[in-house]
Structures are given as C-alpha cells and as structure tokens.
Motif scaffolding. Structure first.
Motif, mmCIF file in Angstrom:
data_model
loop_
_atom_site.group_PDB
_atom_site.id
_atom_site.type_symbol
_atom_site.label_atom_id
_atom_site.label_comp_id
_atom_site.label_asym_id
_atom_site.label_seq_id
_atom_site.Cartn_x
_atom_site.Cartn_y
_atom_site.Cartn_z
ATOM 1 N N LEU A 244 0.825 -1.211 0.000
ATOM 2 C CA LEU A 244 0.000 0.000 0.000
ATOM 3 C C LEU A 244 0.860 1.262 0.000
ATOM 4 C CD1 LEU A 244 -2.976 -0.728 2.408
ATOM 5 C CD2 LEU A 244 -3.047 -0.332 -0.045
ATOM 6 N N ARG A 245 1.918 1.237 0.804
ATOM 7 C CA ARG A 245 2.797 2.409 0.866
ATOM 8 C C ARG A 245 3.460 2.652 -0.478
ATOM 9 N NH1 ARG A 245 7.158 1.267 4.188
ATOM 10 N NH2 ARG A 245 5.662 0.743 5.800
ATOM 11 N N ILE A 246 3.916 1.588 -1.139
ATOM 12 C CA ILE A 246 4.558 1.729 -2.446
ATOM 13 C C ILE A 246 3.540 2.169 -3.496
ATOM 14 C CG2 ILE A 246 5.694 0.431 -4.298
ATOM 15 C CD1 ILE A 246 7.001 -1.255 -2.051
ATOM 16 N N TYR A 247 2.345 1.643 -3.422
ATOM 17 C CA TYR A 247 1.289 2.028 -4.366
ATOM 18 C C TYR A 247 0.975 3.518 -4.240
ATOM 19 C CZ TYR A 247 -3.249 2.222 -6.660
ATOM 20 O OH TYR A 247 -4.301 2.558 -7.482
ATOM 21 N N ASN A 248 0.955 4.024 -3.007
ATOM 22 C CA ASN A 248 0.631 5.431 -2.769
ATOM 23 C C ASN A 248 1.810 6.361 -3.021
ATOM 24 O OD1 ASN A 248 -2.090 5.053 -2.070
ATOM 25 N ND2 ASN A 248 -1.504 4.426 -0.009
ATOM 26 N N ALA A 249 3.002 5.810 -3.134
ATOM 27 C CA ALA A 249 4.197 6.620 -3.412
ATOM 28 C C ALA A 249 5.004 5.940 -4.515
ATOM 29 C CB ALA A 249 5.025 6.771 -2.142
ATOM 30 N N PRO A 250 4.502 5.966 -5.745
ATOM 31 C CA PRO A 250 5.165 5.222 -6.828
ATOM 32 C C PRO A 250 6.582 5.711 -7.129
ATOM 33 C CG PRO A 250 3.422 6.626 -7.700
ATOM 34 C CD PRO A 250 3.331 6.686 -6.204
ATOM 35 N N GLY A 251 6.920 6.897 -6.759
ATOM 36 C CA GLY A 251 8.263 7.420 -7.016
ATOM 37 C C GLY A 251 9.305 6.897 -6.038
ATOM 38 N N ALA A 252 8.898 6.110 -5.064
ATOM 39 C CA ALA A 252 9.843 5.598 -4.068
ATOM 40 C C ALA A 252 10.864 4.651 -4.696
ATOM 41 C CB ALA A 252 9.090 4.896 -2.938
ATOM 42 N N TYR A 253 10.443 3.882 -5.693
ATOM 43 C CA TYR A 253 11.361 2.963 -6.361
ATOM 44 C C TYR A 253 12.078 3.690 -7.481
ATOM 45 C CZ TYR A 253 13.114 -0.621 -9.469
ATOM 46 O OH TYR A 253 13.915 -1.368 -10.277
ATOM 47 N N ARG A 254 13.421 3.603 -7.426
ATOM 48 C CA ARG A 254 14.229 4.200 -8.487
ATOM 49 C C ARG A 254 15.124 3.107 -9.072
ATOM 50 N NH1 ARG A 254 15.721 9.105 -4.915
ATOM 51 N NH2 ARG A 254 17.680 7.967 -4.893
ATOM 52 N N PRO A 255 14.899 2.767 -10.337
ATOM 53 C CA PRO A 255 15.627 1.650 -10.971
ATOM 54 C C PRO A 255 17.151 1.810 -10.932
ATOM 55 C CG PRO A 255 13.883 2.434 -12.414
ATOM 56 C CD PRO A 255 13.950 3.364 -11.244
ATOM 57 N N GLU A 256 17.638 3.036 -10.938
ATOM 58 C CA GLU A 256 19.088 3.237 -10.940
ATOM 59 C C GLU A 256 19.740 2.805 -9.620
ATOM 60 O OE1 GLU A 256 17.225 7.164 -9.715
ATOM 61 O OE2 GLU A 256 16.866 5.754 -11.330
ATOM 62 N N ARG A 257 18.928 2.630 -8.579
ATOM 63 C CA ARG A 257 19.471 2.214 -7.272
ATOM 64 C C ARG A 257 19.462 0.700 -7.085
ATOM 65 N NH1 ARG A 257 17.361 5.302 -2.353
ATOM 66 N NH2 ARG A 257 19.241 4.365 -1.528
ATOM 67 N N GLY A 258 18.824 -0.032 -7.978
ATOM 68 C CA GLY A 258 18.793 -1.490 -7.858
ATOM 69 C C GLY A 258 17.528 -2.048 -8.479
ATOM 70 N N ASN A 259 17.439 -3.381 -8.473
ATOM 71 C CA ASN A 259 16.269 -3.989 -9.103
ATOM 72 C C ASN A 259 15.058 -3.953 -8.169
ATOM 73 O OD1 ASN A 259 16.452 -6.188 -7.361
ATOM 74 N ND2 ASN A 259 17.590 -7.430 -8.827
#
Length: 83
Positions: free
Chosen positions: A17-32
C-alpha cells in the motif's frame, strides 16, 4: 522475522500500500525491483518488532508501578446521606 503468519501478511500488505501510494519511491538506478521490495518489507518488519518491544517495555513499567489509590467520587458524608 515476525513469528506470526498474520503479522507477516499485514506487514507485506502495508508495504504494498505504501509503495502504491508513493510510486516514485522505487528508483531503478538504485537497484532492481525485487531487492527494493525485500528491503522495504524487511525494514517494515524490523519497525514492527521495535514498536512491539517498546510497547511491552511500557506495559511492564506500568505493571511494576503501585496500583492507583481509589478515591471516591463523592465525599463520605454525601455517600452516607444517600444510604
């Protein structure tokens, strides 16, 4: 890590839920994505364990305190007049 399947499910659900509400949290350049999700769930589980430990410590401190002295709501002469 949480020792209860229900707690683990709640933990994973809250992370999603937290990731869904903050989609910018994942940054591909930092890892898979897999590593990101594992780290998020691990951090959430550790936070839950710390919170539970703090809660237990507070409850134990409160249990060691002397019981509260009961004071009647009304003075004795008022209660005596009601009887």
């Amino acid at each position: 890590m949480l020792r209860a399947p229900d707690d683990a499910e709640d933990c994973v659900h809250d992370v999603f839920l937290r990731i869904y509400n903050a989609p910018g949290a994942y940054r591909p350049e930092r890892g898979n994505l897999r590593a990101f999700l594992i780290a998020c769930v691990r951090n959430e589980a550790l936070s839950r364990r710390r919170t539970a430990a703090r809660r237990r410590a507070i409850e134990e401190r409160q249990a060691l305190r002397e019981p509260a002295v009961f004071e009647p709501e009304f003075p004795d002469h008022v209660e005596g007049a009601r009887i």
